[in-house]
Design a protein around this motif. Structure first.
Motif, short mmCIF file in Angstrom:
data_model
loop_
_atom_site.label_atom_id
_atom_site.label_comp_id
_atom_site.label_asym_id
_atom_site.label_seq_id
_atom_site.Cartn_x
_atom_site.Cartn_y
_atom_site.Cartn_z
N MET A 1 34.96 37.52 22.54
CA MET A 1 35.32 37.64 23.84
C MET A 1 35.95 39.00 24.38
O MET A 1 36.67 39.53 23.64
N PRO A 2 35.42 39.71 25.44
CA PRO A 2 35.90 40.90 25.85
C PRO A 2 37.59 41.06 26.14
O PRO A 2 37.95 40.10 26.79
N ALA A 3 38.06 42.03 25.87
CA ALA A 3 39.44 42.01 26.24
C ALA A 3 39.44 42.81 27.62
O ALA A 3 40.73 42.59 28.12
N ALA A 4 38.57 43.57 27.82
CA ALA A 4 38.92 44.49 29.08
C ALA A 4 38.80 43.47 30.52
O ALA A 4 38.01 42.61 30.23
N HIS A 5 39.45 43.54 31.52
CA HIS A 5 39.52 42.82 32.70
C HIS A 5 39.00 43.66 33.87
O HIS A 5 39.44 45.10 33.85
N ARG A 6 38.27 43.11 34.61
CA ARG A 6 37.79 43.85 35.78
C ARG A 6 38.93 43.71 36.91
O ARG A 6 39.92 42.69 36.69
N PRO A 7 39.06 44.31 37.79
CA PRO A 7 40.15 44.34 38.75
C PRO A 7 39.99 42.82 39.46
O PRO A 7 39.03 42.31 39.81
N ALA A 8 41.25 42.45 39.90
CA ALA A 8 41.33 40.98 40.48
C ALA A 8 40.43 41.04 41.57
O ALA A 8 40.23 41.73 42.35
N LEU A 9 39.77 39.93 41.84
CA LEU A 9 38.97 39.53 43.02
C LEU A 9 39.68 39.37 44.32
O LEU A 9 40.77 38.73 44.05
N SER A 10 39.36 39.37 45.56
CA SER A 10 40.02 39.50 46.81
C SER A 10 40.33 37.99 46.83
O SER A 10 39.29 37.03 46.79
N ARG A 11 41.43 37.58 47.05
CA ARG A 11 41.96 36.19 47.39
C ARG A 11 41.07 35.80 48.66
O ARG A 11 41.01 34.66 49.02
N ALA A 12 40.93 36.66 49.48
CA ALA A 12 40.23 36.08 50.93
C ALA A 12 38.58 35.75 50.68
O ALA A 12 38.15 35.29 51.47
N ARG A 13 38.25 35.96 49.46
CA ARG A 13 36.89 35.65 49.11
C ARG A 13 36.72 34.21 48.36
O ARG A 13 35.84 34.00 47.67
N PRO A 93 41.82 37.54 25.70
CA PRO A 93 41.53 37.76 24.50
C PRO A 93 42.03 36.85 23.38
O PRO A 93 43.02 36.59 23.50
N ALA A 94 41.36 36.84 22.19
CA ALA A 94 41.95 35.98 21.17
C ALA A 94 43.07 36.46 20.65
O ALA A 94 44.14 35.70 20.40
N GLU A 95 43.41 37.64 20.67
CA GLU A 95 44.62 38.42 20.03
C GLU A 95 45.91 37.94 20.84
O GLU A 95 46.98 38.29 20.67
N GLU A 96 45.64 37.31 22.39
CA GLU A 96 46.74 36.96 23.08
C GLU A 96 46.43 35.40 23.42
O GLU A 96 46.71 35.16 24.41
N GLY A 97 46.33 34.83 22.39
CA GLY A 97 46.16 33.31 22.54
C GLY A 97 47.30 32.42 23.02
O GLY A 97 47.05 31.53 23.50
N MET A 98 48.19 33.11 23.03
CA MET A 98 49.63 32.44 23.67
C MET A 98 49.57 32.65 25.03
O MET A 98 50.62 32.24 25.75
N THR A 99 48.93 33.39 25.53
CA THR A 99 48.75 33.92 27.02
C THR A 99 47.72 33.01 27.77
O THR A 99 46.78 33.38 27.09
N ALA A 100 47.94 32.53 28.68
CA ALA A 100 46.83 31.69 29.44
C ALA A 100 46.58 32.92 30.63
O ALA A 100 46.98 34.10 30.78
N GLY A 101 45.36 32.35 31.43
CA GLY A 101 45.02 33.28 32.32
C GLY A 101 44.61 32.66 33.62
O GLY A 101 44.19 31.51 33.59
N TRP A 102 45.00 33.27 34.91
CA TRP A 102 44.65 32.66 36.26
C TRP A 102 43.58 33.40 36.64
O TRP A 102 43.40 34.59 36.94
#
Length: 207
Positions: A1-13, A93-102
């Motif tokens: 799975m890719p480690a890079a993240h795109r910028p956060a999407l606008s919450r208004a969308r 990313p798998a190497e950050e398995g103890m971190t969840a994602g919003w």
């Protein structure tokens, strides 16, 4: 799975991205590539008649920083997840398995709408943040704390194990007038490639 993240999407969308026409949300819980679901947003908000956010940027809610489920011993920091270039939902990313994602395309936890938090069950590095999520019970407390230290409490209403190829997109991501939270991880048996075939979804509402 890719480690890079795109910028956060606008919450208004959120109203635009919540109506996903097709997705099979997976969390890539074991080594190797896992099939991923594609996200196809509907028409832009202006064209669909979806209301625009009236909240000034300065008053925007703080991003979530931590999720905790005390009854099953879960505590994990949160990173922001968006969409990959191929329109698949990002996962930690798998190497950050103890971190969840919003998932930033959804609501901020505690705001009206469906907030989605994704976490691994296991990775090639061992047990991950949502390894014990399967033990959660209806009525359990889930606490999400934002970057300012403000905590929002949610009460578990239901859990559901679903096949990844039959993911209930509208039920999870669709618009709602509740202050809703969904936690998602892998579940079930393994396929020939060693990937879990199901997702566990926890549905909760703000207390």
């Amino acid at each position: 799975m890719p480690a890079a993240h795109r910028p956060a999407l606008s919450r208004a969308r959120f109203a635009t991205l919540a109506l996903l026409t097709f997705v099979t949300l997976l969390t890539g819980c074991l080594p190797g590539p896992d099939p991923t679901g594609r996200v196809a947003p509907t028409a832009p908000a202006a064209a669909s008649g979806a209301p625009k956010s009236e909240r000034p940027a300065a008053d925007a809610p703080a991003a979530p920083a931590e999720v905790a489920v005390p009854s099953v011993g879960i505590t994990g920091s949160l990173m922001e997840l968006g969409l990959n270039r191929d329109r698949t939902v990002q996962v930690p990313p798998a190497e950050e398995g103890m971190t969840a994602g919003w998932y930033t395309g959804g609501a901020v936890p505690g705001e009206i709408g469906a907030a989605v938090i994704i976490g691994h069950n296991d990775t090639r590095f061992g047990e991950a943040v949502f390894h014990d999520l399967k033990k959660i019970k209806e009525g359990a407390d889930i606490t999400v704390t934002d970057k300012t230290g403000k905590a929002v409490h949610f009460t578990v209403a239901a859990t559901e194990s679903v096949a990844k190829n039959a993911f209930p997109t509208e039920k999870v991501y669709g618009p709602t007038q509740e202050r809703a939270l969904r936690l998602i991880t892998c579940d079930g048996d393994f396929d020939a490639q060693g990937h879990p075939v199901d997702n566990l979804i926890v549905y909760a509402t703000a207390s």
